[in-house]
Design a protein around this motif. Structure first.
Motif, PDB file in Angstrom:
ATOM      1  N   UNK A 155       0.803  -1.219   0.000  1.00 28.90           N
ATOM      2  CA  UNK A 155       0.000   0.000   0.000  1.00 28.90           C
ATOM      3  C   UNK A 155       0.841   1.276   0.000  1.00 28.90           C
ATOM      4  N   UNK A 156       1.770   1.370   0.947  1.00 30.00           N
ATOM      5  CA  UNK A 156       2.522   2.620   1.082  1.00 30.00           C
ATOM      6  C   UNK A 156       3.513   2.825  -0.056  1.00 30.00           C
ATOM      7  N   UNK A 157       4.219   1.769  -0.459  1.00 33.43           N
ATOM      8  CA  UNK A 157       5.250   1.934  -1.481  1.00 33.43           C
ATOM      9  C   UNK A 157       4.673   2.361  -2.837  1.00 33.43           C
ATOM     10  N   UNK A 158       3.588   1.736  -3.355  1.00 33.05           N
ATOM     11  CA  UNK A 158       3.033   2.240  -4.621  1.00 33.05           C
ATOM     12  C   UNK A 158       2.608   3.700  -4.542  1.00 33.05           C
ATOM     13  N   UNK A 159       1.985   4.089  -3.426  1.00 31.19           N
ATOM     14  CA  UNK A 159       1.572   5.487  -3.288  1.00 31.19           C
ATOM     15  C   UNK A 159       2.783   6.410  -3.291  1.00 31.19           C
ATOM     16  N   UNK A 160       3.842   5.996  -2.606  1.00 36.71           N
ATOM     17  CA  UNK A 160       5.081   6.796  -2.556  1.00 36.71           C
ATOM     18  C   UNK A 160       5.671   6.973  -3.949  1.00 36.71           C
ATOM     19  N   UNK A 161       5.699   5.883  -4.731  1.00 32.66           N
ATOM     20  CA  UNK A 161       6.279   5.955  -6.078  1.00 32.66           C
ATOM     21  C   UNK A 161       5.435   6.822  -7.004  1.00 32.66           C
ATOM     22  N   UNK A 162       4.117   6.749  -6.868  1.00 33.57           N
ATOM     23  CA  UNK A 162       3.251   7.591  -7.698  1.00 33.57           C
ATOM     24  C   UNK A 162       3.437   9.062  -7.342  1.00 33.57           C
ATOM     25  N   UNK A 163       3.669   9.358  -6.067  1.00 35.57           N
ATOM     26  CA  UNK A 163       3.951  10.744  -5.682  1.00 35.57           C
ATOM     27  C   UNK A 163       5.233  11.242  -6.350  1.00 35.57           C
ATOM     28  N   UNK A 164       6.238  10.377  -6.428  1.00 40.31           N
ATOM     29  CA  UNK A 164       7.477  10.765  -7.108  1.00 40.31           C
ATOM     30  C   UNK A 164       7.207  10.998  -8.592  1.00 40.31           C
ATOM     31  N   UNK A 165       6.412  10.132  -9.203  1.00 38.34           N
ATOM     32  CA  UNK A 165       6.070  10.295 -10.619  1.00 38.34           C
ATOM     33  C   UNK A 165       5.332  11.612 -10.846  1.00 38.34           C
ATOM     34  N   UNK A 166       4.380  11.917  -9.970  1.00 35.21           N
ATOM     35  CA  UNK A 166       3.628  13.167 -10.107  1.00 35.21           C
ATOM     36  C   UNK A 166       4.550  14.378  -9.961  1.00 35.21           C
ATOM     37  N   UNK A 167       5.476  14.289  -9.006  1.00 34.84           N
ATOM     38  CA  UNK A 167       6.406  15.403  -8.799  1.00 34.84           C
ATOM     39  C   UNK A 167       7.297  15.594 -10.022  1.00 34.84           C
ATOM     40  N   UNK A 168       7.790  14.495 -10.595  1.00 34.07           N
ATOM     41  CA  UNK A 168       8.636  14.623 -11.779  1.00 34.07           C
ATOM     42  C   UNK A 168       7.846  15.233 -12.942  1.00 34.07           C
ATOM     43  N   UNK A 169       6.605  14.750 -13.138  1.00 29.16           N
ATOM     44  CA  UNK A 169       5.790  15.293 -14.218  1.00 29.16           C
ATOM     45  C   UNK A 169       5.531  16.779 -14.051  1.00 29.16           C
ATOM     46  N   UNK A 170       5.302  17.212 -12.803  1.00 31.33           N
ATOM     47  CA  UNK A 170       5.078  18.644 -12.563  1.00 31.33           C
ATOM     48  C   UNK A 170       6.349  19.441 -12.843  1.00 31.33           C
ATOM     49  N   UNK A 171       7.486  18.931 -12.385  1.00 30.77           N
ATOM     50  CA  UNK A 171       8.737  19.643 -12.608  1.00 30.77           C
ATOM     51  C   UNK A 171       9.120  19.734 -14.066  1.00 30.77           C
ATOM     52  N   UNK A 172       8.669  18.767 -14.861  1.00 30.25           N
ATOM     53  CA  UNK A 172       9.014  18.741 -16.289  1.00 30.25           C
ATOM     54  C   UNK A 172       8.305  19.841 -17.080  1.00 30.25           C
ATOM     55  N   UNK A 173       7.326  20.487 -16.465  1.00 35.59           N
ATOM     56  CA  UNK A 173       6.547  21.493 -17.193  1.00 35.59           C
ATOM     57  C   UNK A 173       7.188  22.874 -17.169  1.00 35.59           C
ATOM     58  N   UNK A 174       8.247  23.048 -16.398  1.00 42.21           N
ATOM     59  CA  UNK A 174       8.884  24.365 -16.327  1.00 42.21           C
ATOM     60  C   UNK A 174      10.384  24.220 -16.555  1.00 42.21           C
ATOM     61  N   UNK A 175      11.013  25.312 -16.904  1.00 40.69           N
ATOM     62  CA  UNK A 175      12.457  25.333 -17.121  1.00 40.69           C
ATOM     63  C   UNK A 175      13.200  25.897 -15.928  1.00 40.69           C
ATOM     64  N   UNK A 176      12.564  26.796 -15.193  1.00 44.77           N
ATOM     65  CA  UNK A 176      13.178  27.387 -14.011  1.00 44.77           C
ATOM     66  C   UNK A 176      12.334  27.039 -12.786  1.00 44.77           C
ATOM     67  N   UNK A 177      13.001  26.882 -11.671  1.00 43.73           N
ATOM     68  CA  UNK A 177      12.297  26.535 -10.439  1.00 43.73           C
ATOM     69  C   UNK A 177      11.725  25.136 -10.462  1.00 43.73           C
TER      70      UNK A 177
END
Length: 306
Positions: A155-177
């Motif tokens: 339960x916890x590990x899949x949720x943790x990995x999806x949070x990392x995926x979501x964070x990477x996807x959000x960061x990929x949308x900008x060039x700065x910050x």
């Protein structure tokens, strides 16, 4: 072999050196602890058996981030996008490979903990307790640790990995910050997950608690003989089921966002605005209702003993 399994095998093959090194390090750690038995305090030895678990969340976060970064932040991203695969297959192969590594890591750690507990015993038991009863006490504790780790992995590990995926996807949308936005997205996703678990507990309140964790109940039987009876701590399934649903929705939603982020040039400001809005809502909610929120989560998880 389907495209998804080709991607999965590629990810597993790339992670084999790290996985092998982790397992060898765990075995070396428990071998070292075994050599300290009789030299160090027994309680200290048993406490140190948990240390490999302290690195698991950070290790999984680092592995997932590096997996996305090494492929999808380079020219290889365009090669992957040219293959007949969907975004969820790209992301799913990466997350599943890291999850399998975590399963091996946790399995090796559990084996070490079980061996140490069985070998050292449990300090603090009554001195006149028989060896058979003390061994039963230790076995019950080992069973509880195994179930706890299984829940962590399931339960916890899949949720943790999806949070990392979501964070990477959000960061990929900008060039700065980029890293700032990634951190905000990770925290906002964690808040949404907690809120989903609390809401799930309320919606599924009609479900009965499920006996989950065994624990040893020690008492003196008639005649003054120490006896151990295994009892079970019950937990409500509502928060766990809600967490599974939220994790699945988050995975497919952010996998699609990852695919779109790779196709995009420059910033995708609607995604940035969404992260900022959710983060602001989380900050306000935690400031006003933080204690009540986590108290509600603990109450939702709690059940009765059977």
């Amino acid at each position: 072999m389907t495209p998804f399994f080709r991607l999965l095998w590629r990810e597993v093959r790339q992670g084999l050196p790290t996985t092998a090194a982790s397992v060898v390090a765990i075995l070396a750690w428990y071998t070292f602890l075994a050599s300290r038995v009789g030299r160090w305090n027994e309680g200290l030895v048993l406490a140190m058996t948990q240390m490999p678990l302290w690195w698991l969340p950070l290790g999984a976060l680092w592995r997932t981030y590096q997996s996305f970064k090494n492929d999808l932040d380079t020219a290889r991203a365009y090669l992957l996008l040219s293959l007949p695969v969907y975004g969820w297959q790209l992301a799913g192969a990466k997350l599943l490979a890291v999850w399998l590594e975590a399963v091996l890591y946790v399995g090796a750690t559990f084996g070490g903990i079980a061996a140490m507990v069985q070998g050292v015993g449990v300090p603090g038991l009554p001195p006149d307790m028989s060896a058979a009863v003390a061994a039963q006490f230790a076995r019950t504790l080992v069973d509880a640790v195994g179930i706890l780790l299984a829940i962590l992995v399931a339960f916890a590990m899949p949720a943790w990995l999806v949070l990392v995926q979501a964070a990477w996807g959000a960061g990929r949308t900008v060039r700065r910050g980029r890293h700032v936005l990634m951190g905000l997205a990770f925290l906002a996703g964690g808040w949404l997950l907690v809120r989903a678990a609390v809401a799930g507990a309320a919606v599924l309140d009609f479900l009965p608690p499920v006996p989950t964790f065994p624990y040893p109940d020690v008492y003196r039987a008639p005649g003054g003989v120490w006896t151990v009876e295994t009892r079970w701590l019950a937990m409500h399934p509502g928060p766990w089921l809600a967490a599974v649903l939220a994790t699945a929705v988050g995975f497919f939603g952010t996998a699609r966002a990852v695919e779109r982020a790779l196709d995009a040039e420059g910033a995708r400001w609607p995604a940035v605005a969404g992260v900022v809005i959710v983060t602001a809502a989380a900050a306000v909610d935690l400031y006003l209702n933080g204690v009540e929120l986590f108290d509600a989560l603990l109450q939702a998880l709690a059940g009765g003993g059977t």
